[in-house]
Write a protein that holds these residues in place. Sequence first.
Motif, PDB file in Angstrom:
ATOM      1  N   ILE A  99       0.862  -1.185   0.000  1.00 17.62           N
ATOM      2  CA  ILE A  99       0.000   0.000   0.000  1.00 17.62           C
ATOM      3  C   ILE A  99       0.898   1.236   0.000  1.00 17.62           C
ATOM      4  CG2 ILE A  99      -0.204   0.084   2.521  1.00 17.62           C
ATOM      5  CD1 ILE A  99      -3.155   0.953   2.034  1.00 17.62           C
ATOM      6  N   LYS A 100       0.526   2.225  -0.777  1.00 19.15           N
ATOM      7  CA  LYS A 100       1.348   3.433  -0.924  1.00 19.15           C
ATOM      8  C   LYS A 100       0.630   4.628  -0.321  1.00 19.15           C
ATOM      9  CE  LYS A 100       3.997   6.062  -4.356  1.00 19.15           C
ATOM     10  NZ  LYS A 100       3.514   7.402  -3.928  1.00 19.15           N
ATOM     11  N   ALA A 101       1.139   5.089   0.806  1.00 17.39           N
ATOM     12  CA  ALA A 101       0.627   6.312   1.418  1.00 17.39           C
ATOM     13  C   ALA A 101       1.148   7.514   0.624  1.00 17.39           C
ATOM     14  CB  ALA A 101       1.082   6.406   2.869  1.00 17.39           C
ATOM     15  N   PRO A 102       0.479   8.651   0.697  1.00 16.33           N
ATOM     16  CA  PRO A 102       0.924   9.831  -0.057  1.00 16.33           C
ATOM     17  C   PRO A 102       2.363  10.254   0.235  1.00 16.33           C
ATOM     18  CG  PRO A 102      -1.303  10.161   0.735  1.00 16.33           C
ATOM     19  CD  PRO A 102      -0.804   8.891   1.369  1.00 16.33           C
ATOM     20  N   TYR A 103       2.834   9.947   1.442  1.00 11.21           N
ATOM     21  CA  TYR A 103       4.198  10.347   1.798  1.00 11.21           C
ATOM     22  C   TYR A 103       5.240   9.276   1.469  1.00 11.21           C
ATOM     23  CZ  TYR A 103       2.427   7.868   5.946  1.00 11.21           C
ATOM     24  OH  TYR A 103       1.830   6.964   6.783  1.00 11.21           O
TER      25      TYR A 103
ATOM     26  N   PRO B   7       5.364   1.903  -2.878  1.00 10.68           N
ATOM     27  CA  PRO B   7       4.477   1.126  -2.018  1.00 10.68           C
ATOM     28  C   PRO B   7       5.251   0.405  -0.917  1.00 10.68           C
ATOM     29  CG  PRO B   7       3.905   0.803  -4.318  1.00 10.68           C
ATOM     30  CD  PRO B   7       5.193   1.558  -4.309  1.00 10.68           C
ATOM     31  N   GLN B   8       4.643   0.340   0.258  1.00  9.55           N
ATOM     32  CA  GLN B   8       5.253  -0.310   1.410  1.00  9.55           C
ATOM     33  C   GLN B   8       4.387  -1.492   1.843  1.00  9.55           C
ATOM     34  OE1 GLN B   8       8.301   0.875   2.694  1.00  9.55           O
ATOM     35  NE2 GLN B   8       8.143   2.145   0.850  1.00  9.55           N
ATOM     36  N   LEU B   9       5.041  -2.505   2.408  1.00 13.02           N
ATOM     37  CA  LEU B   9       4.323  -3.665   2.900  1.00 13.02           C
ATOM     38  C   LEU B   9       3.671  -3.299   4.233  1.00 13.02           C
ATOM     39  CD1 LEU B   9       3.951  -6.568   1.825  1.00 13.02           C
ATOM     40  CD2 LEU B   9       5.736  -7.274   3.434  1.00 13.02           C
ATOM     41  N   ARG B  10       2.345  -3.362   4.267  1.00 13.68           N
ATOM     42  CA  ARG B  10       1.592  -3.012   5.470  1.00 13.68           C
ATOM     43  C   ARG B  10       0.517  -4.052   5.723  1.00 13.68           C
ATOM     44  NH1 ARG B  10       2.425   2.439   3.326  1.00 13.68           N
ATOM     45  NH2 ARG B  10       3.319   3.782   4.953  1.00 13.68           N
ATOM     46  N   CYS B  11      -0.002  -4.055   6.943  1.00 13.72           N
ATOM     47  CA  CYS B  11      -1.120  -4.927   7.277  1.00 13.72           C
ATOM     48  C   CYS B  11      -2.359  -4.514   6.486  1.00 13.72           C
ATOM     49  CB  CYS B  11      -1.426  -4.852   8.772  1.00 13.72           C
ATOM     50  SG  CYS B  11      -0.113  -5.500   9.835  1.00 13.72           S
ATOM     51  N   MET B  12      -3.229  -5.462   6.256  1.00  9.40           N
ATOM     52  CA  MET B  12      -4.511  -5.181   5.599  1.00  9.40           C
ATOM     53  C   MET B  12      -5.394  -4.462   6.614  1.00  9.40           C
ATOM     54  SD  MET B  12      -5.131  -8.764   3.499  1.00  9.40           S
ATOM     55  CE  MET B  12      -6.620  -8.203   2.658  1.00  9.40           C
ATOM     56  N   ASN B  13      -5.489  -3.163   6.486  1.00  7.53           N
ATOM     57  CA  ASN B  13      -6.208  -2.324   7.444  1.00  7.53           C
ATOM     58  C   ASN B  13      -7.372  -1.634   6.728  1.00  7.53           C
ATOM     59  OD1 ASN B  13      -7.091  -0.263   9.205  1.00  7.53           O
ATOM     60  ND2 ASN B  13      -5.066  -0.027  10.096  1.00  7.53           N
ATOM     61  N   PRO B  14      -8.622  -1.974   7.093  1.00 14.52           N
ATOM     62  CA  PRO B  14      -9.766  -1.379   6.398  1.00 14.52           C
ATOM     63  C   PRO B  14     -10.053   0.065   6.760  1.00 14.52           C
ATOM     64  CG  PRO B  14     -10.535  -2.758   8.182  1.00 14.52           C
ATOM     65  CD  PRO B  14      -9.040  -2.930   8.128  1.00 14.52           C
TER      66      PRO B  14
ATOM     67  N   LEU C 153      -6.744   4.428  -1.418  1.00 15.88           N
ATOM     68  CA  LEU C 153      -5.546   3.632  -1.155  1.00 15.88           C
ATOM     69  C   LEU C 153      -5.908   2.155  -1.038  1.00 15.88           C
ATOM     70  CD1 LEU C 153      -3.827   5.885   1.553  1.00 15.88           C
ATOM     71  CD2 LEU C 153      -3.513   5.923  -0.919  1.00 15.88           C
ATOM     72  N   PHE C 154      -6.999   1.874  -0.334  1.00 17.17           N
ATOM     73  CA  PHE C 154      -7.459   0.496  -0.154  1.00 17.17           C
ATOM     74  C   PHE C 154      -7.810  -0.122  -1.503  1.00 17.17           C
ATOM     75  CE2 PHE C 154     -10.348  -2.898   1.099  1.00 17.17           C
ATOM     76  CZ  PHE C 154      -9.768  -3.385   2.257  1.00 17.17           C
TER      77      PHE C 154
ATOM     78  N   SER D 278      -3.159  11.361   6.214  1.00 17.65           N
ATOM     79  CA  SER D 278      -3.177  11.002   4.794  1.00 17.65           C
ATOM     80  C   SER D 278      -3.224   9.490   4.567  1.00 17.65           C
ATOM     81  CB  SER D 278      -1.951  11.591   4.094  1.00 17.65           C
ATOM     82  OG  SER D 278      -0.757  11.142   4.711  1.00 17.65           O
ATOM     83  N   LEU D 279      -3.096   8.685   5.643  1.00 13.69           N
ATOM     84  CA  LEU D 279      -3.189   7.242   5.506  1.00 13.69           C
ATOM     85  C   LEU D 279      -4.517   6.726   6.047  1.00 13.69           C
ATOM     86  CD1 LEU D 279      -1.948   4.511   4.753  1.00 13.69           C
ATOM     87  CD2 LEU D 279      -0.806   4.488   6.997  1.00 13.69           C
ATOM     88  N   TYR D 280      -4.869   7.138   7.272  1.00 11.37           N
ATOM     89  CA  TYR D 280      -6.094   6.642   7.903  1.00 11.37           C
ATOM     90  C   TYR D 280      -7.229   7.646   7.759  1.00 11.37           C
ATOM     91  CZ  TYR D 280      -2.805   3.352   9.910  1.00 11.37           C
ATOM     92  OH  TYR D 280      -1.839   2.394  10.069  1.00 11.37           O
ATOM     93  N   ALA D 281      -8.414   7.131   7.415  1.00  9.33           N
ATOM     94  CA  ALA D 281      -9.559   8.007   7.162  1.00  9.33           C
ATOM     95  C   ALA D 281     -10.231   8.466   8.442  1.00  9.33           C
ATOM     96  CB  ALA D 281     -10.571   7.287   6.282  1.00  9.33           C
TER      97      ALA D 281
END
Length: 318
Positions: free
Chosen positions: A211-215, A219-226, A232-233, A271-274
Amino acid sequence: MMTHLLVLTIDTDPDGLSGPVVNRAAISWESLNRSNDLLLKLEKFGAEIGLQIPITWFIRADGQLRKIWGKSGQLLEEFNGLWKIARVRGDELSWHPHLYRCQQDVVELISDPNEASDEIERLWYELSDYDFKVGSFRNGEGWHHPKTYKTVERLGFEIDSTAIPGRRAIPPHPMDWLGAPNCPYFPMSADLRKPGEARPLLEIPMNTWQIKAPYDKSPQLRCMNPAVHEELFNTSLLTWGALIRQLEEGIHVWVLVLHPDDALGNSTNDSLYARSTETVCQNLMRLYLLASETGDRVEFVTISEAGKRWRKYAGALS
């Protein structure tokens, strides 16, 4: 036949603990106080698809809470009403200690496996005073050592969900899951990243994807976070969809994880979490619909139920 088991887990960490930098001194659980909003949204979402959406709550209970409030089970007492509601709706309560050494204003990670194992045993003994009989464990900050894993196993836990496949922290932090499977497995005794013979404690990792955050530069390896922003999701979901179309028949477990402030926090400029329960449900809906396109059966289950189903299936194959 292909079955997708979707497992929604919540780590009840304090607001502001997770982020670009881990703030181990964070001690506010205001977002957890607003959990009813998430529960109501999940009930509505479940009604739309005709399924129950149980949550597996990984509850903080550890030495840091003891240091602050005098008891490691502070959250078990303070949010007793929430846990009663959780049990009624079919949720699972699990244990999520952060193994910290707290001296005055300094909070340090206990990374020595012998000291960490002793702390796990000491905390579990303290928690025997509570109605907290659980079968699932997730170590704080995503690390394990063969010794701590065996301690958790010896204490009678049946499921561990600590692994973050493909992730490795910057030393001296002990987290290292490079090469670990992105699916349930029985870890080798000497190297927890490798599958081995069947043993009492099953590892069900927190699934990871790119998943690629704006910063981020890439893309970085991250947990599947809804709880991440929908756009981004959705981007990560496209890649995941291509992956699951290549899977063989069988039972596939997908463990999602969020923190209370990811979905219920007050910040609106992340910018990552809504910070939105609506976003959580929209993302879960997209995940469910995509899984339904490839799977003969898609269910939301607790992590213990997923473990039970996976063990039965794996046993039938052996």
